[in-house]
Design a protein around this motif. Structure first.
Motif, PDB file in Angstrom:
ATOM      1  N   VAL A 123       0.841  -1.195   0.000  1.00 30.90           N
ATOM      2  CA  VAL A 123       0.000   0.000   0.000  1.00 30.90           C
ATOM      3  C   VAL A 123       0.877   1.246   0.000  1.00 30.90           C
ATOM      4  N   LEU A 175      -2.094  -1.114  -4.135  1.00 28.26           N
ATOM      5  CA  LEU A 175      -3.122  -0.148  -3.800  1.00 28.26           C
ATOM      6  C   LEU A 175      -2.498   1.208  -3.489  1.00 28.26           C
ATOM      7  N   THR A 182      -3.722   4.688  -1.618  1.00 24.52           N
ATOM      8  CA  THR A 182      -4.756   5.408  -0.874  1.00 24.52           C
ATOM      9  C   THR A 182      -4.543   6.898  -1.062  1.00 24.52           C
ATOM     10  N   ALA A 190      -4.951  -0.463  -7.719  1.00 24.07           N
ATOM     11  CA  ALA A 190      -6.248  -0.036  -7.198  1.00 24.07           C
ATOM     12  C   ALA A 190      -6.084   1.304  -6.495  1.00 24.07           C
ATOM     13  N   TYR A 218      -8.044   4.076  -3.613  1.00 27.87           N
ATOM     14  CA  TYR A 218      -9.035   4.084  -2.530  1.00 27.87           C
ATOM     15  C   TYR A 218      -8.956   5.404  -1.774  1.00 27.87           C
ATOM     16  N   ARG A 252     -11.473   0.667  -7.729  1.00 23.50           N
ATOM     17  CA  ARG A 252     -11.485   1.942  -7.022  1.00 23.50           C
ATOM     18  C   ARG A 252     -12.716   2.030  -6.122  1.00 23.50           C
ATOM     19  N   PRO A 258      -7.257  -6.013  -3.323  1.00 22.14           N
ATOM     20  CA  PRO A 258      -6.478  -4.994  -2.612  1.00 22.14           C
ATOM     21  C   PRO A 258      -7.293  -4.087  -1.699  1.00 22.14           C
ATOM     22  N   ILE A 259      -8.409  -3.533  -2.179  1.00 19.47           N
ATOM     23  CA  ILE A 259      -9.194  -2.628  -1.345  1.00 19.47           C
ATOM     24  C   ILE A 259      -9.870  -3.391  -0.216  1.00 19.47           C
TER      25      ILE A 259
END
Length: 434
Positions: free
Chosen positions: A44, A71, A73, A97, A99, A120, A248-249
């Protein structure tokens, strides 16, 4: 007992400081401009802050340092449009991904990064508006808009979203409602991403700054390190590939990101292990070190207990119970709302149990409770029975008598009695683990 309670309450500050230090020690943070990741979560990468002229290069440095990232964020008010487009292209090419966590925001040029995600989700705020420029270069602005549209089309961005974006003045911000996020399909799983072509877009070069006007120089986004694969209708993704896209999310939102701390409350049952530690902070750290197996803990703060375990690690929050010498912590994930107050009928084992005391009369039944074989069983049986306000347990006969009202206490050899009261528990503090 008041001294124990006072000591427990004074221990909250030390507990918070200890847990914060323990969490910091666990995670060594790596920073590249506004992008960070820590060694405990190398999959992440987090964007926190404004997107500036060096952000695209810093993002690639972060990707190089965290090659297994899945991912990104997002928590940013936006910034340099060119840098955001370059970052968005890297995310799209690498099939990462995106988020927006709850209580975070992704505004302006950050929205391009969000929309680039193969998967997403926006639990926080997503905001868009027109690009802005201090230079009166109409041709350059139109070229910039054209490049933005081309890129957003590659991300399969709904035309309604682009319409909202270009209709919102640059000094305003349209924040999508939950209804709009659902209607425009802004959230999506990895399996919803359409096949992409290998062609890389031509992105505008802008001067550093928020929404700067494009210059005459054009920058071509670098090709992906992993050649894109074109899927066909006859070759649907395997379950393993689908899981790789979707996970991932979901995986991130299930990870603990904060602890709700309670005083005077025991999370009873569901123990996975018990140990002796020096304080509640050490107990919380022991729970964290299980890497997800431990979901909650209770620490016994009674100073009179010199031996044996005082830290109990749990597979779930179990059942809440009153205990004036207990510190408890419940780990919460991004998917969990902050816990609200709960009101329980409790019989505190430290302050509401009385040895060699009988409470005559008031029995709820002509027969003792057959399931309760110990004083603990009897206490819990009274808690679970709405009409029960007290109990008396006869140790020699192993009989549990539940009471509908409390009689006059008298001496009772080898008896244990307890009286129930209503208590409301709210978290004394919610500690962030980020």
């Amino acid at each position: 007992m008041r001294k124990v309670l006072s000591s427990a309450l004074h221990g909250i500050a030390a507990l918070l400081a200890g847990v914060t230090m323990a969490v910091s020690a666990l995670a060594a943070e790596n920073a590249f401009g506004p992008f960070t990741f820590d060694d405990t979560k190398p999959d992440v990468i987090s964007l926190n802050g404004e997107i500036d002229a060096g952000s695209a290069l810093n993002f690639r440095r972060a990707l190089q340092a965290a090659p297994n990232a899945k991912l990104v964020t997002l928590n940013s008010i936006g910034g340099n449009v060119q840098m955001a487009l370059l970052i968005a292209d890297d995310i799209h090419q690498r099939k990462l991904a995106t988020y927006i966590p709850k209580d975070s925001r992704c505004f302006s040029s950050c929205s391009y990064i969000f929309l680039a995600g193969i998967e997403r989700k926006a639990d926080g705020q997503l905001g868009v508006h027109q690009i802005s420029s201090d230079a009166p270069d109409l041709v350059g602005a139109q070229l910039a808009i054209s490049d933005i549209i081309d890129l957003l089309n590659r991300f399969d961005t709904p035309v309604e979203v682009m319409s909202v974006m270009f209709k919102t003045p640059p000094n305003d911000m349209h924040i999508f409602t939950a209804d709009e996020i659902e209607r425009y399909k802004l959230n999506r799983t990895g399996t919803e991403q359409q096949p992409t072509t290998a062609a890389a877009p031509v992105l505008p070069s802008t001067a550093p700054g928020t929404g700067g006007a494009p210059t005459s120089t054009q920058i071509t986004a670098p090709p992906s390190q992993t050649p894109p694969v074109t899927a066909t209708a006859s070759t649907p993704p395997t379950s393993q590939e689908t899981q790789a896209l979707v996970s991932p999310i979901e995986e991130f939102t299930k990870r603990p990101n904060r602890i709700a701390i309670y005083t005077g409350m025991d999370l009873f049952g569901d123990d996975i292990s018990s140990t002796r530690v020096v304080d509640a902070a050490a107990c919380a750290l022991s729970c964290l070190l299980t890497k997800g197996e431990c979901k909650a803990f209770t620490f016994n703060a009674d100073p009179k207990i010199k031996r044996g375990p005082n830290c109990f690690l749990k597979s779930s929050a179990g059942r809440a119970d009153g205990n004036s010498v207990a510190f408890s912590g419940r780990f919460l994930s991004a998917a969990d709302a902050d816990p609200s107050a709960i009101t329980l009928g409790t019989i505190d084992p430290k302050s509401a149990l009385f040895d060699n005391v009988d409470l005559p009369g008031g029995d709820l039944s002509h027969f003792p409770d057959r399931a309760a074989k110990t004083p603990l069983d009897c206490r819990l049986a009274c808690i679970d029975e709405a009409q029960c306000v007290a109990f008396t347990y006869l140790k020699k006969k192993k009989e549990c008598w539940l009471k509908g009202f409390i009689g006059t206490p008298i001496f009772g050899q080898d008896m244990v009695s307890g009286m129930k009261k209503l208590q409301t528990f709210s978290p004394a503090k919610i500690i962030s683990l980020n």
